[in-house]
Design an enzyme around this catalytic site. Structure first.
Site, short mmCIF file in Angstrom:
data_model
loop_
_atom_site.label_atom_id
_atom_site.label_comp_id
_atom_site.label_asym_id
_atom_site.label_seq_id
_atom_site.Cartn_x
_atom_site.Cartn_y
_atom_site.Cartn_z
CD GLU A 115 -3.08 -0.82 0.23
OE1 GLU A 115 -3.10 0.27 -0.38
OE2 GLU A 115 -3.92 -1.71 0.04
CD GLU A 152 4.45 -21.44 11.24
OE1 GLU A 152 4.46 -21.66 12.45
OE2 GLU A 152 3.48 -20.95 10.64
#
Length: 315
Positions: A93, A124
């Protein structure tokens, strides 16, 4: 992973508030839809208070980040699963909102871009993978690496901050939702937003995800304010890449200057559509070339450029 390893991991998870079971909600599936929605809404309402408790830590992390970025550093998020996706979202963004280069704010997710939509098993759990991902970015001491993990124990996030600190001395921030987390301990700045047990046991895309989103909003937005990407509360570095943003650009120049449409159009034409430059042209009464120079000399800070323009144009 051996049975012993699983037993140890289960014992570790049992100590985390984000993993705690809430017996009072054991029959939530028997409630009406409206009742469940009311419960969720009540849970979500507690998140801002938890964030507020960490504002001093958040502010300190932002100031340190802005200092590094002013020297040419980058803001890099690193996380797995929901935490990783939130980092990628916040990073993506920044170019349209603040006209940053796509490489200036970066989101890394364990397992790579495909993990945005499909879980990558085992990613992960690898500190080494985090180190590899950061090495590929040619990390420098001016960069800031933010490890994001609801539990505060995710190896990928911890590995990212550990590698960033030890390899090049980059600034590190650890954002988690449990107190006394390994992630916070590994980072220069620990931010621990303790939101408590989730509505669905262990579903940290809920309150923990909301908390992380709020903090990431602050990290990027306030850092950009500190870097001169805004003028007051106006997004003067917005990138006009579509019709909506072009209309918003004109409105921002109007709000900042109070000028009429003809003056605004002329200023935008003289500055190739750059909002900040156009505002300086109008308020500073300079031409487009001078506006660009003054902003460059002011490191992009419009207020400083306006002060310089006043000196330049003074009789």
């Amino acid at each position: 992973m051996t049975t012993t390893d699983y037993t140890a991991l289960q014992a570790q998870l049992a100590t985390l508030t984000t993993e705690a079971f809430r017996p009072e909600l054991a029959e939530i599936d028997q409630r009406s839809t409206l009742e469940i929605a009311e419960i969720m809404n009540g849970e979500d309402a507690t998140v801002p208070t938890a964030v507020a408790a960490q504002l001093p830590q958040i502010a300190a992390a932002i100031d340190a980040t802005a200092t590094r970025m002013a020297r040419g550093g980058r803001l890099i998020y690193a996380g797995a699963g929901t935490a990783g996706r939130l980092g990628v979202l916040d990073a993506s963004e920044c170019p349209p909102t603040f006209n940053t280069d796509p490489g200036e704010v970066v989101g890394l997710i364990a397992g790579g871009p495909s993990a945005m939509v499909t879980a990558v098993e085992g990613a992960e759990d690898s500190k080494e993978l985090a180190a590899q991902d950061l090495t590929a970015l040619d990390l420098t001491e001016n960069d800031t690496v933010v490890g994001v993990s609801a539990s505060g124990r995710t190896p990928y996030a911890i590995g990212a901050v550990e590698h960033a600190r030890t390899s090049v001395g980059a600034l590190t921030i650890g954002l988690s939702c449990n107190a006394d987390s390994a992630l916070a301990a590994a980072a220069d700045h620990g931010i621990e937003v303790v939101v408590g047990p989730e509505l669905l046991t262990g579903s940290t895309r809920l309150k923990a995800g909301t908390a992380q989103k709020l903090v990431l909003n602050m990290l990027s937005t306030i850092t950009m304010i500190r870097l001169g990407k805004t003028y007051g509360n106006l997004m003067v570095d917005v990138r006009a890449s579509n019709e909506k943003l072009r209309a918003r650009s004109r409105r921002i120049v109007s709000l900042a200057t109070g000028a009429d449409d003809a003056v605004i159009e002329a200023a935008l034409a003289a500055t190739d559509g750059e909002v900040k430059n156009a505002i300086l042209v109008v308020l500073g009464e300079v031409d487009g070339e001078t506006a660009a120079r003054l902003l460059a000399e002011s490191d992009g800070h419009l207020r400083a450029a306006l002060a310089a323009a006043a000196t330049t144009t003074a009789p």
